[in-house]
Scaffold this active site. Structure first.
Site, PDB file in Angstrom:
ATOM      1  N   GLY A 100     -24.533 -46.181  -8.830  1.00  0.00           N
ATOM      2  CA  GLY A 100     -25.221 -45.781  -7.601  1.00  0.00           C
ATOM      3  C   GLY A 100     -26.729 -45.830  -7.713  1.00  0.00           C
ATOM      4  O   GLY A 100     -27.428 -46.054  -6.722  1.00  0.00           O
TER       5      GLY A 100
ATOM      6  N   ASN B  10     -21.829 -50.721 -13.057  1.00  0.00           N
ATOM      7  CA  ASN B  10     -20.876 -50.645 -14.171  1.00  0.00           C
ATOM      8  C   ASN B  10     -19.597 -49.880 -13.844  1.00  0.00           C
ATOM      9  O   ASN B  10     -18.926 -49.357 -14.739  1.00  0.00           O
ATOM     10  CB  ASN B  10     -21.553 -49.999 -15.385  1.00  0.00           C
ATOM     11  CG  ASN B  10     -21.951 -48.552 -15.115  1.00  0.00           C
ATOM     12  OD1 ASN B  10     -22.136 -48.149 -13.967  1.00  0.00           O
ATOM     13  ND2 ASN B  10     -22.066 -47.762 -16.152  1.00  0.00           N
ATOM     14  N   GLU B  11     -19.248 -49.843 -12.560  1.00  0.00           N
ATOM     15  CA  GLU B  11     -18.073 -49.058 -12.129  1.00  0.00           C
ATOM     16  C   GLU B  11     -16.796 -49.378 -12.892  1.00  0.00           C
ATOM     17  O   GLU B  11     -16.029 -48.474 -13.221  1.00  0.00           O
ATOM     18  CB  GLU B  11     -17.816 -49.267 -10.629  1.00  0.00           C
ATOM     19  CG  GLU B  11     -18.736 -48.486  -9.688  1.00  0.00           C
ATOM     20  CD  GLU B  11     -20.103 -49.114  -9.497  1.00  0.00           C
ATOM     21  OE1 GLU B  11     -20.394 -50.133 -10.179  1.00  0.00           O
ATOM     22  OE2 GLU B  11     -20.883 -48.601  -8.683  1.00  0.00           O
TER      23      GLU B  11
ATOM     24  N   LEU C 278     -23.621 -42.015  -8.442  1.00  0.00           N
ATOM     25  CA  LEU C 278     -22.789 -41.052  -7.741  1.00  0.00           C
ATOM     26  C   LEU C 278     -22.454 -39.864  -8.644  1.00  0.00           C
ATOM     27  O   LEU C 278     -22.238 -40.004  -9.839  1.00  0.00           O
ATOM     28  CB  LEU C 278     -21.502 -41.714  -7.237  1.00  0.00           C
ATOM     29  CG  LEU C 278     -21.681 -42.916  -6.319  1.00  0.00           C
ATOM     30  CD1 LEU C 278     -20.336 -43.353  -5.751  1.00  0.00           C
ATOM     31  CD2 LEU C 278     -22.654 -42.607  -5.192  1.00  0.00           C
TER      32      LEU C 278
END
Lengths: 265, 264
Positions: free
Chosen positions: A116, A140-141, A71
């Site tokens: 993303g 890995n957010e 993202l």
């Protein structure tokens, strides 16, 4: 031969005789999923899906060393709620359309693939990863202080199982190729110069199956997961807008973007 | 420092990370009696409400055993009111440990059947001592009883449907190598390294932004917990009905008798 087409950020190399096209992502430097880029990918997908000559696509990257960084944080930081809503709807659309596509979708992962980027790869039917220790892949957010949406989580669980997903998501793990293969995030790992040919070889097996039966089976497998988002799509957008608008989250994202800027210079 | 009779909670005030070691000591086998369950829940609550703590390591102070699981004397020859009270406490143990916002690591330093296995499965990560006697699994069927659906759900979430299906039906207790292979535990280390291995792993978990990790844990686990929460009373009634059955009481009495004879 047949001419390439596409748009500034998505290059499509068709091979209608063989029934597939290669979709090359080229949104330098890191194939961030910006709103414009998402829109171009969806347009290219729609074109290929409505052309009866194509039964499969290979998604790959035209930016060296990166599949997709995921993202675009500039779409999620310092904007207004209307923009956040528009952006999130496009991200949902990317997942829904690629995850449920009646085409066979193969990811030829020729670069690092966090967040993303990993979701895009997980949305495909099959994943080939280049055997380069730098090319880690994962959701890995949490390391950025944010949380993967439930439908990212569902896609990961469907791929690697609940236990691996639980640990991977909480720790924000990026799996290098050997680990990615071991836990099942990817299906195949090949030398870097063989990624494209390996993806094309695999295609043959998928295209050998009677198409309508394969498509109905794909829907059987994936529709329940997609429906979980579809039945509350607007609520998911509102949740995202609320979450991303929070001061603490905006602060965390700004700090991360600042850190990236400093890394570059 | 001792917080309660059946528990010994050692707090480690390192600058980073802040964690506590919860040592179970309800000899001889850390049976999950009603009193012991209550003390574990009190200790957990104390640690959860103290902002200084971000993680706990659960381990045993009884040699050779992590926990033998549910206390059969609570389930045998008692009245329905007691069975209901006991089962509610067992549910509470699972719900609170499974959903805890703390990082929970099990340092499994002994054999771990049934309820002991459930406690370990409720944690975020499991380290097992490499001792062939230290088998772990949900072996309820071998006693003539059936694991509740939420025991089953926790096992399925950990090892997948197929392994869980066979393990539960056969009442399998996995020795360390097998436990690692199927994924019941995450790591197997020499017996004298279990505590240090658990502490090393902690560092990785505590390096992640806490709020993001906690929200992700809830995202992963709430649907499973909700399956019990939405029918918690019905589950208690089911248990009371089941455990009160003559055939089940008979089987439990026989098993307790067998255990008595083993001891003498």
């Amino acid at each position: 031969g047949v001419r390439c087409f596409g748009s500034p950020r998505v290059l499509v190399e068709p091979d209608p005789a063989a029934g597939f096209a290669v979709m090359k992502m080229r949104n330098p430097p890191v194939n961030s999923l910006s709103l414009e880029f998402l829109t171009e990918m969806l347009i290219s997908l729609e074109k290929l899906e409505s052309d009866k000559a194509f039964h499969a696509i290979i998604i790959t990257s035209d930016c060296p060393g990166i599949f997709s960084a995921g993202l675009d944080l500039t779409e999620m930081c310092g904007r207004d709620p209307t923009h956040y809503a528009e952006y999130w709807k496009a991200v949902q659309e990317l997942w829904l359309r690629f995850y449920l596509s009646h085409l066979v979708v193969i990811s030829a992962i020729n670069g690092v693939s966090p967040a993303g980027g990993c979701l895009l790869a997980l949305s495909s039917d099959y994943r080939v990863l280049a055997d380069n220790p730098k090319y880690a892949i994962g959701l890995n957010e949490t390391l950025l202080g944010i949380v993967a949406p439930f439908w990212f989580k569902d896609t990961l669980v469907n791929t690697v199982g609940h236990r691996v997903a639980e640990r991977a998501l909480q720790l924000g793990l990026l799996f290098p190729p050997a680990e990615a293969l071991r836990v099942g995030v990817v299906d195949q790992v090949v030398p870097e110069d063989q990624v494209q040919s390996a993806a094309q070889s695999v295609l043959a097996q998928w295209l050998a199956v009677p198409g309508h039966a394969r498509q109905l089976t794909k829907t059987l497998m994936r529709k329940p997961t997609a429906d979980r988002l579809l039945k509350e799509r607007d609520a998911d957008i509102q949740n995202f807008v609320r979450f991303i608008s929070r001061d603490a989250i905006q602060k965390a994202l700004r700090a991360y973007l600042e850190k990236l800027k400093q890394k570059k210079s």
